[in-house]
Write a protein that holds these residues in place. Sequence first.
Motif, PDB file in Angstrom:
ATOM      1  N   LEU A  41      28.714 -12.214  -5.836  1.00 51.60           N
ATOM      2  CA  LEU A  41      27.998 -12.406  -7.106  1.00 51.60           C
ATOM      3  C   LEU A  41      27.020 -13.570  -7.003  1.00 51.60           C
ATOM      4  O   LEU A  41      25.905 -13.507  -7.521  1.00 51.60           O
TER       5      LEU A  41
ATOM      6  N   CYS B  86      29.721 -19.111 -13.570  1.00 52.45           N
ATOM      7  CA  CYS B  86      28.777 -18.956 -14.681  1.00 52.45           C
ATOM      8  C   CYS B  86      28.478 -20.305 -15.331  1.00 52.45           C
ATOM      9  O   CYS B  86      29.350 -20.879 -15.980  1.00 52.45           O
TER      10      CYS B  86
ATOM     11  N   MET C  55      29.574 -11.428 -17.227  1.00 49.09           N
ATOM     12  CA  MET C  55      30.915 -11.173 -16.704  1.00 49.09           C
ATOM     13  C   MET C  55      31.972 -11.435 -17.766  1.00 49.09           C
ATOM     14  O   MET C  55      32.133 -12.553 -18.228  1.00 49.09           O
TER      15      MET C  55
ATOM     16  N   VAL D 280      23.755 -11.720 -14.417  1.00 47.64           N
ATOM     17  CA  VAL D 280      25.155 -11.299 -14.451  1.00 47.64           C
ATOM     18  C   VAL D 280      25.775 -11.642 -15.809  1.00 47.64           C
ATOM     19  O   VAL D 280      25.637 -12.768 -16.295  1.00 47.64           O
TER      20      VAL D 280
ATOM     21  N   LEU E 190      23.822  -6.999 -13.937  1.00 47.83           N
ATOM     22  CA  LEU E 190      25.136  -6.556 -13.496  1.00 47.83           C
ATOM     23  C   LEU E 190      26.142  -7.020 -14.551  1.00 47.83           C
ATOM     24  O   LEU E 190      26.211  -8.208 -14.865  1.00 47.83           O
TER      25      LEU E 190
ATOM     26  N   ARG F 188      23.681 -16.353 -15.126  1.00 47.38           N
ATOM     27  CA  ARG F 188      25.038 -15.790 -14.996  1.00 47.38           C
ATOM     28  C   ARG F 188      25.842 -16.323 -16.171  1.00 47.38           C
ATOM     29  O   ARG F 188      26.022 -17.529 -16.314  1.00 47.38           O
TER      30      ARG F 188
END
Length: 257
Positions: A185, A206, A194, A192, A164, A37
């Motif tokens: 999430l 993250c 973001m 991910v 994502l 992430r």
Amino acid sequence: MSLSFVPSLDVRGLAYAYPDGHQALFGVDLTVERGERVALLGPNGAGKTTLVLHLNGILSGGVGTVTVAGLPVEKANLARIRRKVGIVFQDPDDQLFMPTVREDVAFGPAAAGLRGPELEAVVVKALTRVGMAEYADRPPHHLSFGQRRRVAVATVLAMEPEILVLDEPSSNLDPASRRELADILRSLDVTVLMVTHDLPYALELCPRSVVLSEGVIAADGPTGDLLADEELMRRHRLELPFGFDPTARPTRKPAPH
Ligand SMILES: Nc1ncnc2c1ncn2[C@@H]1O[C@H](COP(=O)(O)OP(=O)(O)OP(=O)(O)O)[C@@H](O)[C@H]1O
Ligand SMILES: [Mg+2]
């Protein structure tokens, strides 16, 4: 080579100028491993959205390459790429275009071949996850901005993407919705990326962040280290909220007995 060693996302030397000649990206290199992430930070106009729009081929025609799970983002692969890369756009109005919330969430899975009760189950599940199941029959344009953002997240969750990508997902969400989205999430077993101006959110969600500034990656490292680097932060117009200490350990409520 085993598939698990192929990065989810590999961006190499990506440079892009908009048709009006304005150059937004000047050679971006970014690799994101499966299950990571990563927060994409940077000031207004840095090129974050421009980069995001390259990840599933909405923008193309510049220099460099984008590869998703080993698959180059190019015309011949776009249908497969768009199933792998779920993008929640910065503006939910770019995402929602059907007469009802249900039809918007069903759109992607239906295009992928789901029908009938199976399709309905996927739609209900995605809307339930974002707390919007009761709104299934409403027109998206009658919803508040935060509600539309949540439906936009549902349209992407319904596709079960392998990566994502969220462009400022927490903007305009109330604190409870913001936390609920964080819980979603965290619970997903996906890669991910973001984009966010919400630095505490980046730190919470993250482990790694990259700073995009003036169309290049200016820093890449553990989120806590980046946010604690005052000189780096100042140089790239990144500001922590008043009183926020990125080096403080998160306080967790003791579990109820
Ligand atoms: N359609 C367009 N045509 C020409 N220039 C554009 C276009 N869209 C964006 N730009 C320019 O490209 C640069 C990067 O824009 P981009 O939207 O990627 O920034 P961003 O990092 O997402 O900013 P923000 O934090 O405000 O969302 C900006 O200078 C912007 O003015
Ligand atoms: Mg943007």
